[in-house]
Scaffold this motif. Structure first.
Motif, PDB file in Angstrom:
ATOM      1  N   MET A 132       0.826  -1.209   0.000  1.00  0.00           N
ATOM      2  CA  MET A 132       0.000   0.000   0.000  1.00  0.00           C
ATOM      3  C   MET A 132       0.862   1.261   0.000  1.00  0.00           C
ATOM      4  SD  MET A 132      -3.098  -1.020  -0.171  1.00  0.00           S
ATOM      5  CE  MET A 132      -3.830   0.590   0.083  1.00  0.00           C
ATOM      6  N   ALA A 133       1.917   1.259   0.795  1.00  0.00           N
ATOM      7  CA  ALA A 133       2.726   2.473   0.973  1.00  0.00           C
ATOM      8  C   ALA A 133       3.592   2.788  -0.247  1.00  0.00           C
ATOM      9  CB  ALA A 133       3.615   2.331   2.213  1.00  0.00           C
ATOM     10  N   TYR A 134       4.151   1.758  -0.887  1.00  0.00           N
ATOM     11  CA  TYR A 134       5.125   1.990  -1.949  1.00  0.00           C
ATOM     12  C   TYR A 134       4.581   1.774  -3.369  1.00  0.00           C
ATOM     13  CZ  TYR A 134       8.335   1.761   2.004  1.00  0.00           C
ATOM     14  OH  TYR A 134       8.962   1.981   3.201  1.00  0.00           O
ATOM     15  N   ILE A 135       3.462   1.076  -3.479  1.00  0.00           N
ATOM     16  CA  ILE A 135       2.930   0.774  -4.812  1.00  0.00           C
ATOM     17  C   ILE A 135       1.538   1.396  -5.018  1.00  0.00           C
ATOM     18  CG2 ILE A 135       2.294  -1.039  -6.438  1.00  0.00           C
ATOM     19  CD1 ILE A 135       5.281  -0.962  -5.810  1.00  0.00           C
ATOM     20  N   VAL A 136       0.599   0.996  -4.201  1.00  0.00           N
ATOM     21  CA  VAL A 136      -0.801   1.349  -4.447  1.00  0.00           C
ATOM     22  C   VAL A 136      -1.070   2.838  -4.259  1.00  0.00           C
ATOM     23  CG1 VAL A 136      -3.185   0.950  -3.740  1.00  0.00           C
ATOM     24  CG2 VAL A 136      -1.571  -0.957  -3.826  1.00  0.00           C
ATOM     25  N   LEU A 137      -0.707   3.381  -3.108  1.00  0.00           N
ATOM     26  CA  LEU A 137      -1.030   4.786  -2.849  1.00  0.00           C
ATOM     27  C   LEU A 137      -0.291   5.757  -3.780  1.00  0.00           C
ATOM     28  CD1 LEU A 137      -1.403   4.874   1.045  1.00  0.00           C
ATOM     29  CD2 LEU A 137      -3.176   4.795  -0.712  1.00  0.00           C
ATOM     30  N   PRO A 138       1.028   5.542  -4.047  1.00  0.00           N
ATOM     31  CA  PRO A 138       1.674   6.453  -5.016  1.00  0.00           C
ATOM     32  C   PRO A 138       1.029   6.430  -6.394  1.00  0.00           C
ATOM     33  CG  PRO A 138       3.324   5.304  -3.718  1.00  0.00           C
ATOM     34  CD  PRO A 138       2.012   4.652  -3.401  1.00  0.00           C
ATOM     35  N   LEU A 139       0.678   5.232  -6.886  1.00  0.00           N
ATOM     36  CA  LEU A 139       0.035   5.139  -8.196  1.00  0.00           C
ATOM     37  C   LEU A 139      -1.416   5.620  -8.143  1.00  0.00           C
ATOM     38  CD1 LEU A 139       1.369   1.673  -9.443  1.00  0.00           C
ATOM     39  CD2 LEU A 139       2.111   3.947 -10.170  1.00  0.00           C
ATOM     40  N   GLY A 140      -2.107   5.243  -7.082  1.00  0.00           N
ATOM     41  CA  GLY A 140      -3.510   5.618  -6.956  1.00  0.00           C
ATOM     42  C   GLY A 140      -3.710   7.109  -6.755  1.00  0.00           C
ATOM     43  N   THR A 141      -2.737   7.772  -6.143  1.00  0.00           N
ATOM     44  CA  THR A 141      -2.863   9.209  -5.898  1.00  0.00           C
ATOM     45  C   THR A 141      -2.993   9.983  -7.196  1.00  0.00           C
ATOM     46  OG1 THR A 141      -1.604   9.050  -3.834  1.00  0.00           O
ATOM     47  CG2 THR A 141      -1.744  11.222  -4.852  1.00  0.00           C
ATOM     48  N   ARG A 142      -2.352   9.520  -8.231  1.00  0.00           N
ATOM     49  CA  ARG A 142      -2.446  10.196  -9.533  1.00  0.00           C
ATOM     50  C   ARG A 142      -3.869  10.146 -10.070  1.00  0.00           C
ATOM     51  NH1 ARG A 142       3.150   8.999 -12.807  1.00  0.00           N
ATOM     52  NH2 ARG A 142       4.554   9.036 -11.005  1.00  0.00           N
ATOM     53  N   VAL A 143      -4.570   9.070  -9.748  1.00  0.00           N
ATOM     54  CA  VAL A 143      -5.967   8.948 -10.164  1.00  0.00           C
ATOM     55  C   VAL A 143      -6.864   9.773  -9.251  1.00  0.00           C
ATOM     56  CG1 VAL A 143      -7.866   7.314 -10.522  1.00  0.00           C
ATOM     57  CG2 VAL A 143      -5.519   6.649 -11.077  1.00  0.00           C
ATOM     58  N   MET A 144      -6.522   9.807  -7.967  1.00  0.00           N
ATOM     59  CA  MET A 144      -7.362  10.486  -6.985  1.00  0.00           C
ATOM     60  C   MET A 144      -7.283  12.007  -7.060  1.00  0.00           C
ATOM     61  SD  MET A 144      -6.363   8.295  -3.581  1.00  0.00           S
ATOM     62  CE  MET A 144      -5.848   6.599  -3.700  1.00  0.00           C
ATOM     63  N   LEU A 145      -6.104  12.525  -7.393  1.00  0.00           N
ATOM     64  CA  LEU A 145      -5.863  13.961  -7.253  1.00  0.00           C
ATOM     65  C   LEU A 145      -6.863  14.858  -7.981  1.00  0.00           C
ATOM     66  CD1 LEU A 145      -4.076  16.171  -6.029  1.00  0.00           C
ATOM     67  CD2 LEU A 145      -2.693  16.079  -8.108  1.00  0.00           C
ATOM     68  N   PRO A 146      -7.155  14.624  -9.271  1.00  0.00           N
ATOM     69  CA  PRO A 146      -8.107  15.520  -9.937  1.00  0.00           C
ATOM     70  C   PRO A 146      -9.462  15.569  -9.243  1.00  0.00           C
ATOM     71  CG  PRO A 146      -6.938  14.191 -11.551  1.00  0.00           C
ATOM     72  CD  PRO A 146      -6.601  13.628 -10.202  1.00  0.00           C
ATOM     73  N   SER A 147      -9.957  14.409  -8.809  1.00  0.00           N
ATOM     74  CA  SER A 147     -11.244  14.378  -8.113  1.00  0.00           C
ATOM     75  C   SER A 147     -11.152  15.059  -6.757  1.00  0.00           C
ATOM     76  CB  SER A 147     -11.711  12.931  -7.935  1.00  0.00           C
ATOM     77  OG  SER A 147     -11.925  12.317  -9.187  1.00  0.00           O
ATOM     78  N   TRP A 148     -10.017  14.890  -6.080  1.00  0.00           N
ATOM     79  CA  TRP A 148      -9.844  15.522  -4.765  1.00  0.00           C
ATOM     80  C   TRP A 148      -9.791  17.043  -4.901  1.00  0.00           C
ATOM     81  CZ3 TRP A 148      -6.322  18.633  -2.193  1.00  0.00           C
ATOM     82  CH2 TRP A 148      -6.456  18.675  -0.804  1.00  0.00           C
ATOM     83  N   ILE A 149      -9.123  17.531  -5.930  1.00  0.00           N
ATOM     84  CA  ILE A 149      -9.076  18.979  -6.174  1.00  0.00           C
ATOM     85  C   ILE A 149     -10.481  19.505  -6.440  1.00  0.00           C
ATOM     86  CG2 ILE A 149      -8.291  20.782  -7.748  1.00  0.00           C
ATOM     87  CD1 ILE A 149      -6.112  19.853  -5.907  1.00  0.00           C
ATOM     88  N   GLY A 150     -11.230  18.788  -7.265  1.00  0.00           N
ATOM     89  CA  GLY A 150     -12.610  19.186  -7.535  1.00  0.00           C
ATOM     90  C   GLY A 150     -13.454  19.172  -6.282  1.00  0.00           C
ATOM     91  N   LEU A 151     -13.238  18.178  -5.416  1.00  0.00           N
ATOM     92  CA  LEU A 151     -13.971  18.105  -4.155  1.00  0.00           C
ATOM     93  C   LEU A 151     -13.635  19.288  -3.269  1.00  0.00           C
ATOM     94  CD1 LEU A 151     -15.798  16.548  -2.189  1.00  0.00           C
ATOM     95  CD2 LEU A 151     -13.772  15.267  -1.441  1.00  0.00           C
ATOM     96  N   THR A 152     -12.357  19.658  -3.213  1.00  0.00           N
ATOM     97  CA  THR A 152     -11.936  20.801  -2.403  1.00  0.00           C
ATOM     98  C   THR A 152     -12.628  22.087  -2.842  1.00  0.00           C
ATOM     99  OG1 THR A 152      -9.757  19.798  -2.039  1.00  0.00           O
ATOM    100  CG2 THR A 152      -9.957  22.160  -1.623  1.00  0.00           C
ATOM    101  N   LEU A 153     -12.661  22.305  -4.133  1.00  0.00           N
ATOM    102  CA  LEU A 153     -13.309  23.506  -4.654  1.00  0.00           C
ATOM    103  C   LEU A 153     -14.811  23.478  -4.368  1.00  0.00           C
ATOM    104  CD1 LEU A 153     -11.440  23.799  -8.083  1.00  0.00           C
ATOM    105  CD2 LEU A 153     -11.038  25.119  -5.994  1.00  0.00           C
ATOM    106  N   GLY A 154     -15.414  22.293  -4.465  1.00  0.00           N
ATOM    107  CA  GLY A 154     -16.833  22.167  -4.157  1.00  0.00           C
ATOM    108  C   GLY A 154     -17.128  22.438  -2.702  1.00  0.00           C
ATOM    109  N   VAL A 155     -16.284  21.916  -1.817  1.00  0.00           N
ATOM    110  CA  VAL A 155     -16.470  22.134  -0.375  1.00  0.00           C
ATOM    111  C   VAL A 155     -16.326  23.613  -0.038  1.00  0.00           C
ATOM    112  CG1 VAL A 155     -15.425  21.713   1.894  1.00  0.00           C
ATOM    113  CG2 VAL A 155     -15.816  19.806   0.330  1.00  0.00           C
ATOM    114  N   MET A 156     -15.379  24.284  -0.699  1.00  0.00           N
ATOM    115  CA  MET A 156     -15.196  25.715  -0.449  1.00  0.00           C
ATOM    116  C   MET A 156     -16.482  26.486  -0.748  1.00  0.00           C
ATOM    117  SD  MET A 156     -12.257  28.257  -1.972  1.00  0.00           S
ATOM    118  CE  MET A 156     -10.959  27.165  -1.370  1.00  0.00           C
TER     119      MET A 156
END
Length: 218
Positions: A132-156
């Protein structure tokens, strides 16, 4: 201000409201992201009898209008005698609401990592935590980031709903000024919109910068 009855005192009042908007957004995203990571990991690896009930609770948080959640939780905590001030209530409710969306972002990011990649990591002797620490989360973060940024702007923007429990954030401070100067309503709302843009733009640019940097490193 020249040619208008809007004063610098009004602008300062709105900036104070903007400060509360940013503070609520920060705590809501911090709490919601941490809970979302935990819940996302649980939902990605738990059996159905854990996954389904958790999913049902998160569906309720996503489905019930946020305004109703603010009012209900604020009323409940008052009846229970918890003594939480409106700012804390806003942060707690918005964090719980955010966690429901962030959970699915995290789960989607984890599931986006190919099974073959994870099997290769295990074949190299990695345990679950290392995988999880060295494979999944580093790779998965690239997929998560755009949605997380959109969520942040929505929450604001969703922080505007805390007016229902008495928090004077940016939009509510603008409305207060408009009640005193209704003939300046368009200008005041334009200023509020500009402030929202100023505080939102760096977040969106940061996300774009990180995405570009990751693509260049591939």
């Amino acid at each position: 201000m020249l040619g208008t009855s809007v004063t610098w005192g009004d602008i300062t009042f709105m900036m104070t409201g903007a400060g509360l908007t940013l503070a609520i957004t920060f705590w809501a995203m911090l709490g919601g992201t941490l809970l979302g990571i935990v819940f996302g990991l649980i939902r990605s690896h738990s059996p159905w009898y854990v996954n389904y009930p958790m999913g049902a609770v998160l569906d309720v948080l996503r489905s019930v209008p946020l305004l109703i959640q603010f009012i209900l939780f604020n009323s409940f905590q008052s009846i229970a005698g918890w003594g939480m001030n409106p700012f804390v209530v806003g942060c707690v409710v918005l964090a719980a609401y955010t966690s429901a969306f962030c959970t699915e972002i995290v789960r989607g990011g984890i599931q986006a990592v190919p099974v073959t990649t994870r099997r290769a990591a295990r074949s190299l002797g990695m345990n679950w935590a290392q995988d999880m620490a060295y494979i999944v989360l580093p790779l998965g973060t690239r997929v998560m980031l755009p949605s997380w940024i959109g969520l942040t702007l929505g929450v604001m923007k969703d922080t505007a709903l805390v007016y229902a429990i008495g928090v004077i954030e940016l939009l509510r401070s603008s409305q207060i000024i408009i009640t005193r100067k209704p003939h300046e309503a368009l200008l005041i709302l334009a200023i509020a919109g500009l402030i929202y843009f100023i505080v939102s733009f760096p977040v969106s640019r940061l996300g774009a910068h990180l995405e570009k940097k990751w693509r260049e490193n591939d």
